[in-house]
Design a protein around this motif. Structure first.
Motif, mmCIF file in Angstrom:
data_model
loop_
_atom_site.group_PDB
_atom_site.id
_atom_site.type_symbol
_atom_site.label_atom_id
_atom_site.label_comp_id
_atom_site.label_asym_id
_atom_site.label_seq_id
_atom_site.Cartn_x
_atom_site.Cartn_y
_atom_site.Cartn_z
ATOM 1 N N GLN A 1 39.106 53.498 32.693
ATOM 2 C CA GLN A 1 39.385 53.026 31.343
ATOM 3 C C GLN A 1 40.169 51.715 31.320
ATOM 4 O OE1 GLN A 1 39.767 56.706 31.721
ATOM 5 N NE2 GLN A 1 37.647 56.592 31.065
ATOM 6 N N GLU A 2 40.123 50.960 32.410
ATOM 7 C CA GLU A 2 40.762 49.642 32.431
ATOM 8 C C GLU A 2 40.007 48.722 31.483
ATOM 9 O OE1 GLU A 2 41.030 48.081 36.415
ATOM 10 O OE2 GLU A 2 41.971 49.905 37.152
ATOM 11 N N LYS A 3 40.682 47.690 31.048
ATOM 12 C CA LYS A 3 40.073 46.718 30.137
ATOM 13 C C LYS A 3 40.064 45.343 30.796
ATOM 14 C CE LYS A 3 41.039 49.406 26.051
ATOM 15 N NZ LYS A 3 41.626 49.464 24.717
ATOM 16 N N ASN A 4 39.364 45.249 31.922
ATOM 17 C CA ASN A 4 39.266 43.995 32.675
ATOM 18 C C ASN A 4 38.324 43.005 32.003
ATOM 19 O OD1 ASN A 4 40.884 45.081 34.784
ATOM 20 N ND2 ASN A 4 39.106 46.161 35.542
ATOM 21 N N ALA A 5 37.218 43.511 31.479
ATOM 22 C CA ALA A 5 36.202 42.661 30.854
ATOM 23 C C ALA A 5 35.612 43.429 29.685
ATOM 24 C CB ALA A 5 35.111 42.309 31.859
ATOM 25 N N GLY A 6 35.605 42.799 28.523
ATOM 26 C CA GLY A 6 35.112 43.492 27.349
ATOM 27 C C GLY A 6 34.064 42.697 26.600
ATOM 28 N N ILE A 7 33.379 43.412 25.728
ATOM 29 C CA ILE A 7 32.410 42.819 24.814
ATOM 30 C C ILE A 7 32.881 43.284 23.440
ATOM 31 C CG2 ILE A 7 29.981 42.662 24.174
ATOM 32 C CD1 ILE A 7 29.520 43.914 27.114
ATOM 33 N N GLY A 8 33.557 42.412 22.711
ATOM 34 C CA GLY A 8 34.224 42.839 21.490
ATOM 35 C C GLY A 8 35.288 43.852 21.864
ATOM 36 N N ASP A 9 35.261 45.014 21.231
ATOM 37 C CA ASP A 9 36.227 46.066 21.594
ATOM 38 C C ASP A 9 35.577 47.136 22.471
ATOM 39 O OD1 ASP A 9 34.615 47.285 19.696
ATOM 40 O OD2 ASP A 9 36.273 48.239 18.626
ATOM 41 N N ASN A 10 34.517 46.769 23.167
ATOM 42 C CA ASN A 10 33.805 47.675 24.069
ATOM 43 C C ASN A 10 34.085 47.313 25.520
ATOM 44 O OD1 ASN A 10 32.188 49.248 22.096
ATOM 45 N ND2 ASN A 10 31.341 47.240 21.613
ATOM 46 N N TYR A 11 34.320 48.347 26.332
ATOM 47 C CA TYR A 11 34.615 48.151 27.753
ATOM 48 C C TYR A 11 33.768 49.081 28.611
ATOM 49 C CZ TYR A 11 38.472 45.466 25.947
ATOM 50 O OH TYR A 11 39.214 44.522 25.280
ATOM 51 N N PRO A 12 32.457 48.792 28.722
ATOM 52 C CA PRO A 12 31.607 49.630 29.580
ATOM 53 C C PRO A 12 32.077 49.567 31.033
ATOM 54 C CG PRO A 12 30.335 47.872 28.504
ATOM 55 C CD PRO A 12 31.757 47.678 28.144
ATOM 56 N N ASP A 13 31.661 50.558 31.827
ATOM 57 C CA ASP A 13 32.095 50.629 33.220
ATOM 58 C C ASP A 13 31.663 49.409 34.029
ATOM 59 O OD1 ASP A 13 33.402 53.114 32.971
ATOM 60 O OD2 ASP A 13 31.495 54.166 33.186
ATOM 61 N N VAL A 14 30.443 48.931 33.815
ATOM 62 C CA VAL A 14 29.922 47.771 34.550
ATOM 63 C C VAL A 14 29.217 46.849 33.551
ATOM 64 C CG1 VAL A 14 28.446 46.970 36.447
ATOM 65 C CG2 VAL A 14 29.555 49.215 36.610
ATOM 66 N N ILE A 15 29.506 45.561 33.649
ATOM 67 C CA ILE A 15 28.878 44.546 32.804
ATOM 68 C C ILE A 15 28.242 43.503 33.708
ATOM 69 C CG2 ILE A 15 29.260 42.746 31.065
ATOM 70 C CD1 ILE A 15 31.842 44.311 30.263
ATOM 71 N N LEU A 16 26.979 43.179 33.451
ATOM 72 C CA LEU A 16 26.290 42.127 34.198
ATOM 73 C C LEU A 16 25.936 41.004 33.236
ATOM 74 C CD1 LEU A 16 25.332 45.040 35.526
ATOM 75 C CD2 LEU A 16 24.024 43.509 36.960
ATOM 76 N N THR A 17 26.399 39.789 33.559
ATOM 77 C CA THR A 17 26.061 38.618 32.750
ATOM 78 C C THR A 17 25.209 37.687 33.596
ATOM 79 O OG1 THR A 17 28.013 37.357 33.437
ATOM 80 C CG2 THR A 17 28.245 38.742 31.476
ATOM 81 N N ASP A 18 24.505 36.756 32.913
ATOM 82 C CA ASP A 18 23.747 35.768 33.674
ATOM 83 C C ASP A 18 24.727 34.977 34.537
ATOM 84 O OD1 ASP A 18 24.785 34.668 31.317
ATOM 85 O OD2 ASP A 18 23.222 33.160 31.154
ATOM 86 N N LYS A 19 24.299 34.609 35.736
ATOM 87 C CA LYS A 19 25.161 33.946 36.714
ATOM 88 C C LYS A 19 25.770 32.683 36.109
ATOM 89 C CE LYS A 19 26.510 34.146 41.069
ATOM 90 N NZ LYS A 19 27.268 35.297 41.517
ATOM 91 N N GLY A 20 27.114 32.621 36.112
ATOM 92 C CA GLY A 20 27.805 31.451 35.608
ATOM 93 C C GLY A 20 27.823 31.338 34.095
ATOM 94 N N GLY A 21 27.288 32.340 33.414
ATOM 95 C CA GLY A 21 27.211 32.284 31.957
ATOM 96 C C GLY A 21 27.944 33.436 31.301
ATOM 97 N N LYS A 22 27.808 33.504 30.025
ATOM 98 C CA LYS A 22 28.492 34.537 29.242
ATOM 99 C C LYS A 22 27.521 35.532 28.598
ATOM 100 C CE LYS A 22 32.750 32.834 29.451
ATOM 101 N NZ LYS A 22 33.418 33.234 30.650
ATOM 102 N N THR A 23 26.213 35.305 28.759
ATOM 103 C CA THR A 23 25.241 36.184 28.118
ATOM 104 C C THR A 23 25.170 37.516 28.854
ATOM 105 O OG1 THR A 23 23.954 34.270 27.430
ATOM 106 C CG2 THR A 23 22.843 36.402 27.364
ATOM 107 N N VAL A 24 25.483 38.593 28.152
ATOM 108 C CA VAL A 24 25.440 39.927 28.739
ATOM 109 C C VAL A 24 23.980 40.368 28.839
ATOM 110 C CG1 VAL A 24 26.138 42.334 28.491
ATOM 111 C CG2 VAL A 24 27.705 40.502 27.795
ATOM 112 N N LYS A 25 23.555 40.717 30.032
ATOM 113 C CA LYS A 25 22.174 41.152 30.275
ATOM 114 C C LYS A 25 22.061 42.676 30.362
ATOM 115 C CE LYS A 25 20.322 37.065 30.580
ATOM 116 N NZ LYS A 25 19.367 36.609 29.587
ATOM 117 N N PHE A 26 23.017 43.288 31.062
ATOM 118 C CA PHE A 26 22.997 44.737 31.279
ATOM 119 C C PHE A 26 24.407 45.289 31.170
ATOM 120 C CE2 PHE A 26 19.666 42.893 33.944
ATOM 121 C CZ PHE A 26 18.552 43.627 33.560
ATOM 122 N N ILE A 27 24.495 46.521 30.671
ATOM 123 C CA ILE A 27 25.742 47.268 30.777
ATOM 124 C C ILE A 27 25.409 48.603 31.420
ATOM 125 C CG2 ILE A 27 26.888 46.136 28.840
ATOM 126 C CD1 ILE A 27 26.274 48.710 27.203
#
Length: 124
Positions: A29-55
């Motif tokens: 339940q750490e909040k290392n990286a979030g999307i709004g107020d959501n903190y899924p276990d694993v977040i994948l963004t495009d390399k070097g970018g901010k676009t979330v591709k998968f959670i």
């Protein structure tokens, strides 16, 4: 013996495509990286970018059937514009599919099981 939630997060990351994606994790339940107020276990963004591709949301035998987990899946699915993966024990794949279908959650699935002390992942 049940597999530890954080161990699943830790062991799935090296199996993901680090050449194509930047990968962020929120174990315990750490909040290392979030999307709004959501903190899924694993977040994948495009390399070097901010676009979330998968959670990815990891569940264990202990957590998969809890009402709280299903509410969280529904929130992530409805609020995050990315492909949603549930990472579940192989023996509970059908249960996860039933719960998602019941709640109209369009998820993809990754299963895991332990063999000789190692976690084996199968991406569906």
């Amino acid at each position: 013996m049940a597999v530890n939630h954080n161990r699943v997060i830790e062991e799935i990351v090296p199996r993901l495509n680090i050449e194509k994606f930047d990968i962020y994790t929120n174990p315990s339940q750490e909040k290392n990286a979030g999307i709004g107020d959501n903190y899924p276990d694993v977040i994948l963004t495009d390399k070097g970018g901010k676009t979330v591709k998968f959670i990815m949301e990891v569940e264990t035998a202990d957590s998969i059937t809890s009402e709280e987990s299903v509410k969280q899946w529904k929130k992530y699915f409805s609020e995050i514009n990315a492909t949603f993966y549930l990472v579940v024990p192989v023996t509970l794949l059908n249960k996860a599919k039933e719960l998602c279908q019941k709640e109209d959650i369009n998820a993809r699935y990754t299963t895991y099981f332990e063999k000789n002390g190692e976690l084996i992942f199968e991406f569906q």
